[in-house]
Design an enzyme around this catalytic site. Structure first.
Site, PDB file in Angstrom:
ATOM      1  N   HIS A 111     108.275 -76.574  51.873  1.00  0.00           N
ATOM      2  CA  HIS A 111     109.074 -75.840  50.894  1.00  0.00           C
ATOM      3  C   HIS A 111     109.673 -76.832  49.879  1.00  0.00           C
ATOM      4  O   HIS A 111     110.206 -77.866  50.281  1.00  0.00           O
ATOM      5  CB  HIS A 111     110.177 -75.085  51.643  1.00  0.00           C
ATOM      6  CG  HIS A 111     110.881 -74.052  50.827  1.00  0.00           C
ATOM      7  ND1 HIS A 111     111.658 -74.373  49.737  1.00  0.00           N
ATOM      8  CD2 HIS A 111     110.927 -72.704  50.937  1.00  0.00           C
ATOM      9  CE1 HIS A 111     112.157 -73.254  49.220  1.00  0.00           C
ATOM     10  NE2 HIS A 111     111.723 -72.226  49.920  1.00  0.00           N
ATOM     11  N   PRO A 112     109.574 -76.500  48.579  1.00  0.00           N
ATOM     12  CA  PRO A 112     110.033 -77.470  47.575  1.00  0.00           C
ATOM     13  C   PRO A 112     111.552 -77.655  47.562  1.00  0.00           C
ATOM     14  O   PRO A 112     112.050 -78.645  47.023  1.00  0.00           O
ATOM     15  CB  PRO A 112     109.564 -76.846  46.259  1.00  0.00           C
ATOM     16  CG  PRO A 112     109.514 -75.382  46.529  1.00  0.00           C
ATOM     17  CD  PRO A 112     109.067 -75.259  47.962  1.00  0.00           C
TER      18      PRO A 112
ATOM     19  N   PHE B 245     100.184 -59.525  48.766  1.00  0.00           N
ATOM     20  CA  PHE B 245     100.860 -58.220  48.801  1.00  0.00           C
ATOM     21  C   PHE B 245     101.478 -57.954  47.445  1.00  0.00           C
ATOM     22  O   PHE B 245     102.141 -58.828  46.880  1.00  0.00           O
ATOM     23  CB  PHE B 245     101.946 -58.196  49.883  1.00  0.00           C
ATOM     24  CG  PHE B 245     101.364 -58.113  51.266  1.00  0.00           C
ATOM     25  CD1 PHE B 245     100.764 -59.220  51.839  1.00  0.00           C
ATOM     26  CD2 PHE B 245     101.384 -56.915  51.976  1.00  0.00           C
ATOM     27  CE1 PHE B 245     100.190 -59.156  53.096  1.00  0.00           C
ATOM     28  CE2 PHE B 245     100.812 -56.840  53.239  1.00  0.00           C
ATOM     29  CZ  PHE B 245     100.213 -57.951  53.802  1.00  0.00           C
TER      30      PHE B 245
ATOM     31  N   GLU C 230     109.660 -66.069  57.332  1.00  0.00           N
ATOM     32  CA  GLU C 230     109.712 -67.523  57.108  1.00  0.00           C
ATOM     33  C   GLU C 230     110.395 -68.224  58.292  1.00  0.00           C
ATOM     34  O   GLU C 230     109.984 -69.306  58.700  1.00  0.00           O
ATOM     35  CB  GLU C 230     110.442 -67.831  55.799  1.00  0.00           C
ATOM     36  CG  GLU C 230     110.387 -69.297  55.393  1.00  0.00           C
ATOM     37  CD  GLU C 230     110.914 -69.519  53.992  1.00  0.00           C
ATOM     38  OE1 GLU C 230     110.109 -69.657  53.052  1.00  0.00           O
ATOM     39  OE2 GLU C 230     112.154 -69.541  53.822  1.00  0.00           O
TER      40      GLU C 230
ATOM     41  N   ASP D 166     102.131 -65.616  48.393  1.00  0.00           N
ATOM     42  CA  ASP D 166     103.058 -64.759  47.640  1.00  0.00           C
ATOM     43  C   ASP D 166     102.436 -64.410  46.289  1.00  0.00           C
ATOM     44  O   ASP D 166     101.838 -65.264  45.639  1.00  0.00           O
ATOM     45  CB  ASP D 166     104.361 -65.522  47.364  1.00  0.00           C
ATOM     46  CG  ASP D 166     105.468 -65.154  48.331  1.00  0.00           C
ATOM     47  OD1 ASP D 166     105.158 -64.698  49.447  1.00  0.00           O
ATOM     48  OD2 ASP D 166     106.657 -65.346  47.970  1.00  0.00           O
TER      49      ASP D 166
ATOM     50  N   GLY E  41     105.240 -51.965  45.349  1.00  0.00           N
ATOM     51  CA  GLY E  41     106.230 -51.526  44.359  1.00  0.00           C
ATOM     52  C   GLY E  41     106.022 -52.284  43.065  1.00  0.00           C
ATOM     53  O   GLY E  41     104.893 -52.498  42.613  1.00  0.00           O
TER      54      GLY E  41
END
Ligand code: UDP
Ligand code: MN
Length: 296
Positions: free
Chosen positions: A176-177, A64, A246, A154, A67
């Site tokens: 997740h880091p 995505f 998330e 992302d 904007g």
């Protein structure tokens, strides 16, 4: 087993003998439900490619760019061409409200890009939430017929090293880091029982990053459909989960265990120094000035 490999590999392939005794010992490479956790050194890239290549797969990639986020597309696509599923058929689906600002990037043979126009929004929380809905409906309309696997990523990110067929699986999530050294009660799960994303303090496996969802198209379809429905149910009760999709993703994956888990090599953050267990950063979120890129 060797019989399986003989059948799958039509030419002889010489590769290092797998060991039962020698391998990574500094990290855990399997979950308690026996899904692999993919780290550098736990797989042979040539061997896995030789298993998957003859299947003639197509991998969909949704991204995505709504904007000001169109500015991230060029680096995302150019680095994906260098590192992401090289040698496979890849179909990028770029969702944007600014189709004229999509950069033209040279794609390698067998790779294709479509631009799909979607409405803009004044709330980033809504953009984030609507990704599930748009992925769901695009799978119904198109992707289901065009691809075998899908990765939803992302856009404010870049590839730095191989992201290949070792990442393929039925339902694939990434650790997740920011939280892999933490205990589960410190994870930023949704903690209010009123939300359908609620996870109690003494539950949870890992904290998964919302910047990547992957797997078979049908499995990701079900995930997006369930998360979208729950997000809307919450909205009807005037509640928005702590980290939007998330949070819903983490609730879904607690109940529907991923068949493959990608280590934080597959989702790093540029502001975070590399840690010793991360031998290679494959994909990372770029540093961005939120005030600059978000609508609010
Ligand atoms: N996004 C977008 N436009 C926006 C906000 C978000 O296109 O104004 C998309 C974009 O693909 C982005 C994703 O939603 O990568 C997640 O948002 P963001 O990266 O801002 O969240 P963070 O990674 O910072 O939590
Ligand atoms: Mn991001």
């Amino acid at each position: 087993s060797s019989l399986f490999l003989c059948l799958v590999l039509n030419q002889e392939l010489l590769y290092k003998q797998p060991s039962v005794l020698v391998g990574r010992t500094d990290v855990v490479s399997v979950t308690p439900w026996l899904a692999p956790i993919v780290w550098e050194g736990t797989f042979d890239p040539v061997l896995v490619d030789n298993i998957y290549k003859p299947m003639n797969l197509t991998v969909a990639t949704t991204v995505f760019a709504i904007g000001k986020y169109v500015r991230f597309l060029q680096d995302f696509l150019e680095t994906a061409e260098k590192h992401f599923m090289v040698g496979f058929h890849v179909r990028y689906y770029v969702f944007t409200d600014r189709p004229h600002d999509v950069p033209s990037v040279n794609l390698s043979q067998g790779r294709h890009l479509s631009v799909i126009q979607v409405p803009g929004s004044n709330r980033w929380q809504e953009i984030s939430a609507r990704r599930m809905e748009i992925i769901q409906t695009t799978i119904e309309r198109q992707i289901r017929r065009e691809a075998d696997y899908i990765f939803c990523l992302d856009v404010d990110s870049k590839f730095h090293a191989r992201w290949g067929s070792e990442s393929l699986g039925r339902l694939v999530a990434v650790i997740h880091p920011g939280y892999y050294e933490q205990t589960r009660d410190r994870f930023p799960y949704e903690r209010r029982p009123a939300s359908t994303a609620y996870i109690p303090m003494d539950e949870g496996d890992y904290y998964y990053g919302g910047a990547m969802i992957g797997g078979f198209v049908e499995d990701v379809y079900t995930l997006t459909k369930v998360c979208r429905t729950r997000f809307e149910e919450d909205a009807g009760n005037s509640i928005e989960a702590a980290w939007q999709e998330e949070s819903h993703l983490n609730r879904y994956l607690l109940d529907n265990k991923p068949s493959k888990v990608l280590s934080p090599e597959y989702l790093w953050q540029d502001f975070k120094a590399k840690t010793k267990e991360v031998k290679v950063i494959r994909f990372s979120g770029v540093i961005k000035n939120y005030a600059d890129v978000r609508p609010n």
